[in-house]
Design a protein around this motif. Structure first.
Motif, PDB file in Angstrom:
ATOM      1  N   SER A   1       1.968  -2.805  -3.978  1.00 44.03           N
ATOM      2  CA  SER A   1       2.742  -1.685  -4.497  1.00 44.03           C
ATOM      3  C   SER A   1       3.338  -0.901  -3.346  1.00 44.03           C
ATOM      4  O   SER A   1       2.726  -0.776  -2.280  1.00 44.03           O
ATOM      5  N   SER A   2       4.537  -0.350  -3.576  1.00 45.23           N
ATOM      6  CA  SER A   2       5.185   0.482  -2.557  1.00 45.23           C
ATOM      7  C   SER A   2       4.816   1.954  -2.694  1.00 45.23           C
ATOM      8  O   SER A   2       5.394   2.797  -2.011  1.00 45.23           O
ATOM      9  N   ASP A   3       3.879   2.247  -3.563  1.00 47.35           N
ATOM     10  CA  ASP A   3       3.291   3.584  -3.655  1.00 47.35           C
ATOM     11  C   ASP A   3       1.882   3.464  -3.110  1.00 47.35           C
ATOM     12  O   ASP A   3       0.958   3.050  -3.816  1.00 47.35           O
ATOM     13  N   ALA A   4       1.714   3.810  -1.841  1.00 49.01           N
ATOM     14  CA  ALA A   4       0.423   3.599  -1.176  1.00 49.01           C
ATOM     15  C   ALA A   4      -0.684   4.454  -1.784  1.00 49.01           C
ATOM     16  O   ALA A   4      -1.868   4.136  -1.633  1.00 49.01           O
ATOM     17  N   SER A   5      -0.323   5.532  -2.489  1.00 53.51           N
ATOM     18  CA  SER A   5      -1.344   6.367  -3.113  1.00 53.51           C
ATOM     19  C   SER A   5      -2.083   5.615  -4.220  1.00 53.51           C
ATOM     20  O   SER A   5      -3.215   5.966  -4.569  1.00 53.51           O
ATOM     21  N   HIS A   6      -1.455   4.592  -4.789  1.00 53.14           N
ATOM     22  CA  HIS A   6      -2.126   3.801  -5.816  1.00 53.14           C
ATOM     23  C   HIS A   6      -3.432   3.221  -5.303  1.00 53.14           C
ATOM     24  O   HIS A   6      -4.435   3.160  -6.023  1.00 53.14           O
ATOM     25  N   PHE A   7      -3.432   2.793  -4.060  1.00 47.69           N
ATOM     26  CA  PHE A   7      -4.606   2.145  -3.502  1.00 47.69           C
ATOM     27  C   PHE A   7      -5.739   3.141  -3.278  1.00 47.69           C
ATOM     28  O   PHE A   7      -6.920   2.783  -3.397  1.00 47.69           O
ATOM     29  N   LEU A   8      -5.390   4.377  -2.975  1.00 49.34           N
ATOM     30  CA  LEU A   8      -6.409   5.416  -2.865  1.00 49.34           C
ATOM     31  C   LEU A   8      -7.051   5.660  -4.223  1.00 49.34           C
ATOM     32  O   LEU A   8      -8.274   5.793  -4.333  1.00 49.34           O
ATOM     33  N   TYR A   9      -6.225   5.694  -5.261  1.00 53.18           N
ATOM     34  CA  TYR A   9      -6.735   5.903  -6.621  1.00 53.18           C
ATOM     35  C   TYR A   9      -7.615   4.735  -7.053  1.00 53.18           C
ATOM     36  O   TYR A   9      -8.725   4.932  -7.568  1.00 53.18           O
ATOM     37  N   TRP A  10      -7.118   3.512  -6.869  1.00 54.85           N
ATOM     38  CA  TRP A  10      -7.894   2.334  -7.283  1.00 54.85           C
ATOM     39  C   TRP A  10      -9.209   2.237  -6.531  1.00 54.85           C
ATOM     40  O   TRP A  10     -10.233   1.859  -7.103  1.00 54.85           O
ATOM     41  N   LYS A  11      -9.197   2.631  -5.265  1.00 54.89           N
ATOM     42  CA  LYS A  11     -10.447   2.623  -4.496  1.00 54.89           C
ATOM     43  C   LYS A  11     -11.409   3.675  -5.047  1.00 54.89           C
ATOM     44  O   LYS A  11     -12.614   3.420  -5.186  1.00 54.89           O
ATOM     45  N   GLN A  12     -10.883   4.851  -5.375  1.00 60.42           N
ATOM     46  CA  GLN A  12     -11.721   5.897  -5.962  1.00 60.42           C
ATOM     47  C   GLN A  12     -12.359   5.439  -7.268  1.00 60.42           C
ATOM     48  O   GLN A  12     -13.508   5.776  -7.574  1.00 60.42           O
ATOM     49  N   GLN A  13     -11.611   4.657  -8.043  1.00 56.86           N
ATOM     50  CA  GLN A  13     -12.108   4.153  -9.316  1.00 56.86           C
ATOM     51  C   GLN A  13     -13.055   2.963  -9.154  1.00 56.86           C
ATOM     52  O   GLN A  13     -13.616   2.475 -10.148  1.00 56.86           O
ATOM     53  N   LYS A  14     -13.209   2.511  -7.918  1.00 59.34           N
ATOM     54  CA  LYS A  14     -14.046   1.343  -7.594  1.00 59.34           C
ATOM     55  C   LYS A  14     -13.523   0.075  -8.258  1.00 59.34           C
ATOM     56  O   LYS A  14     -14.280  -0.799  -8.684  1.00 59.34           O
ATOM     57  N   TRP A  15     -12.206  -0.022  -8.320  1.00 60.24           N
ATOM     58  CA  TRP A  15     -11.569  -1.190  -8.921  1.00 60.24           C
ATOM     59  C   TRP A  15     -11.235  -2.270  -7.895  1.00 60.24           C
ATOM     60  O   TRP A  15     -10.873  -3.384  -8.280  1.00 60.24           O
ATOM     61  N   LEU A  16     -11.295  -1.939  -6.603  1.00 56.99           N
ATOM     62  CA  LEU A  16     -10.894  -2.895  -5.575  1.00 56.99           C
ATOM     63  C   LEU A  16     -12.091  -3.590  -4.946  1.00 56.99           C
ATOM     64  O   LEU A  16     -13.204  -3.046  -4.905  1.00 56.99           O
ATOM     65  N   ALA A  17     -11.843  -4.790  -4.461  1.00 54.66           N
ATOM     66  CA  ALA A  17     -12.868  -5.558  -3.750  1.00 54.66           C
ATOM     67  C   ALA A  17     -12.588  -5.495  -2.251  1.00 54.66           C
ATOM     68  O   ALA A  17     -11.433  -5.622  -1.828  1.00 54.66           O
ATOM     69  N   PRO A  18     -13.608  -5.305  -1.437  1.00 60.01           N
ATOM     70  CA  PRO A  18     -13.380  -5.312   0.009  1.00 60.01           C
ATOM     71  C   PRO A  18     -13.045  -6.707   0.502  1.00 60.01           C
ATOM     72  O   PRO A  18     -13.714  -7.668   0.149  1.00 60.01           O
ATOM     73  N   HIS A  19     -11.995  -6.798   1.272  1.00 59.27           N
ATOM     74  CA  HIS A  19     -11.614  -8.076   1.877  1.00 59.27           C
ATOM     75  C   HIS A  19     -10.640  -7.791   3.012  1.00 59.27           C
ATOM     76  O   HIS A  19      -9.617  -7.129   2.806  1.00 59.27           O
ATOM     77  N   THR A  20     -10.944  -8.296   4.187  1.00 61.13           N
ATOM     78  CA  THR A  20     -10.081  -8.090   5.348  1.00 61.13           C
ATOM     79  C   THR A  20      -9.583  -9.430   5.881  1.00 61.13           C
ATOM     80  O   THR A  20     -10.349 -10.195   6.467  1.00 61.13           O
TER      81      THR A  20
END
Length: 339
Positions: free
Chosen positions: A94-113
């Motif tokens: 997404s080109s709205d980087a704030s989305h990723f802050l929200y999804w992380k807060q919701q614990k919807w993302l998986a850690p992967h580097t």
């Protein structure tokens, strides 16, 4: 389903420190059993298909389903799906980087580097490895060179308030486009809502996406573009369209566009193979050369003729500051410009 590589990655991430996760033979075997990856992205569909084609060529046992929409529509879709316990998306851009802050807060993302991300500057990756900037672009101005002489062309945002441009401008909408939202936030911070109120009285043609506004001036539908993706302008220029980029003298919004994997991804191993692939120097160079994007990968070179970032006055994005203001920005903007 073979999930060992995914499960092991999750256990190792408990410490909260990002580490490189290679594409291993075990991961590829598990991914092949899953068969595909589902990719929600806001990048222009032509660029997305170039990436998908390259992925299928490198991994013949895997397919990629490309689901392209504007960033705010991507966010809306995922929110609606998750509210209904539908887990369809594997990898998101997404080109709205704030989305990723929200999804992380919701614990919807998986850690992967991805391994290549370890070499990225710190400000362009999450310290815990939940997301990183896959691509960047600039929200630029522009004009049709057949319809506007260079000596008469606007050089900045304030020039667009000149009565001579009334009925000749085109602009994207922050209710649809993440690039537009990020750019609107930067403009408001710089020039205030008073500026946008004045601009709204200029008879601006309102389109949804920052991928659409470059096409509008290329076709002559409108002659001057208030905002649009720099990478789409590069695509138009490479296609010999009569357009020219303007980097506003007040500053040009810099838009980061991260990528991440969802924790409930239905194809977790294929998702990790794909995420690693996206950040390789090969694909970063491909999207820069053929798609016109900007890359944070240290090995990627801008194609000849493009203005270096260091020569452009940039307005950096600030997703953390923008996040609590998004609803208000969309509401106030729509009140001025309509839907």
């Amino acid at each position: 389903m073979a999930v060992f590589p995914f499960a092991m990655a999750a256990m190792l991430a408990v410490a909260g420190t990002a580490y490189a996760q290679e594409t291993t033979p075990e991961m590829l075997t598990a991914a092949a059993k899953e068969g595909k990856v589902v990719w929600y992205t806001s990048v222009d569909v032509k660029v997305a298909e170039v990436v998908a084609k390259a992925f299928r060529a490198q991994y013949p046992t895997l397919d990629v389903d490309v689901e392209r929409a504007g960033s705010e529509r991507v966010f809306q879709r995922i929110s609606q799906e998750y509210a209904s316990a539908i887990h369809n998306v594997d990898v998101v851009n997404s080109s709205d980087a704030s989305h990723f802050l929200y999804w992380k807060q919701q614990k919807w993302l998986a850690p992967h580097t991805p391994p290549d991300v370890m070499r990225f500057p710190a400000q362009f990756k999450d310290p815990e490895g939940y997301f990183a900037t896959w691509r960047a672009t600039l929200s630029v101005m522009g004009y049709n060179t057949k319809l506007v002489d260079a000596k008469d062309a606007p050089t900045g945002y304030m020039d667009l308030l000149d009565p001579k441009w009334k009925g000749k401008l085109v602009k994207s909408h922050p209710g649809y486009s993440g690039t537009s939202l990020t750019g609107t936030f930067a403009i408001v911070k710089l020039l205030g809502w008073d500026y946008l109120e004045k601009l709204s009285k200029q008879g601006v043609l309102q389109l949804q996406s920052t991928t659409a506004t470059p096409k509008s001036i290329a076709s002559g539908e409108r002659v001057v573009m208030v905002d649009g993706n720099e990478y789409n302008m590069f695509i138009e220029i490479d296609a010999k369209s009569p357009v020219k980029i303007v980097y506003p003298k007040e500053g040009t919004p810099f838009v980061t566009s991260p990528s991440a994997i969802f924790a409930e991804a239905p194809h977790p191993n294929a998702a990790r193979v794909f995420e690693n692939f996206l950040f390789t120097a090969k694909i970063q160079q491909l999207t820069a050369t053929e798609g016109g994007t900007r890359s944070l990968h240290p090995d990627v070179k801008d194609p000849p003729g493009r203005t270096p970032l260091g020569a452009i006055k940039l307005l950096p994005d600030d997703p953390a500051a923008m996040l609590p203001q998004i609803a208000d920005i969309k509401k106030r903007y729509t009140a001025l410009f309509g839907n």
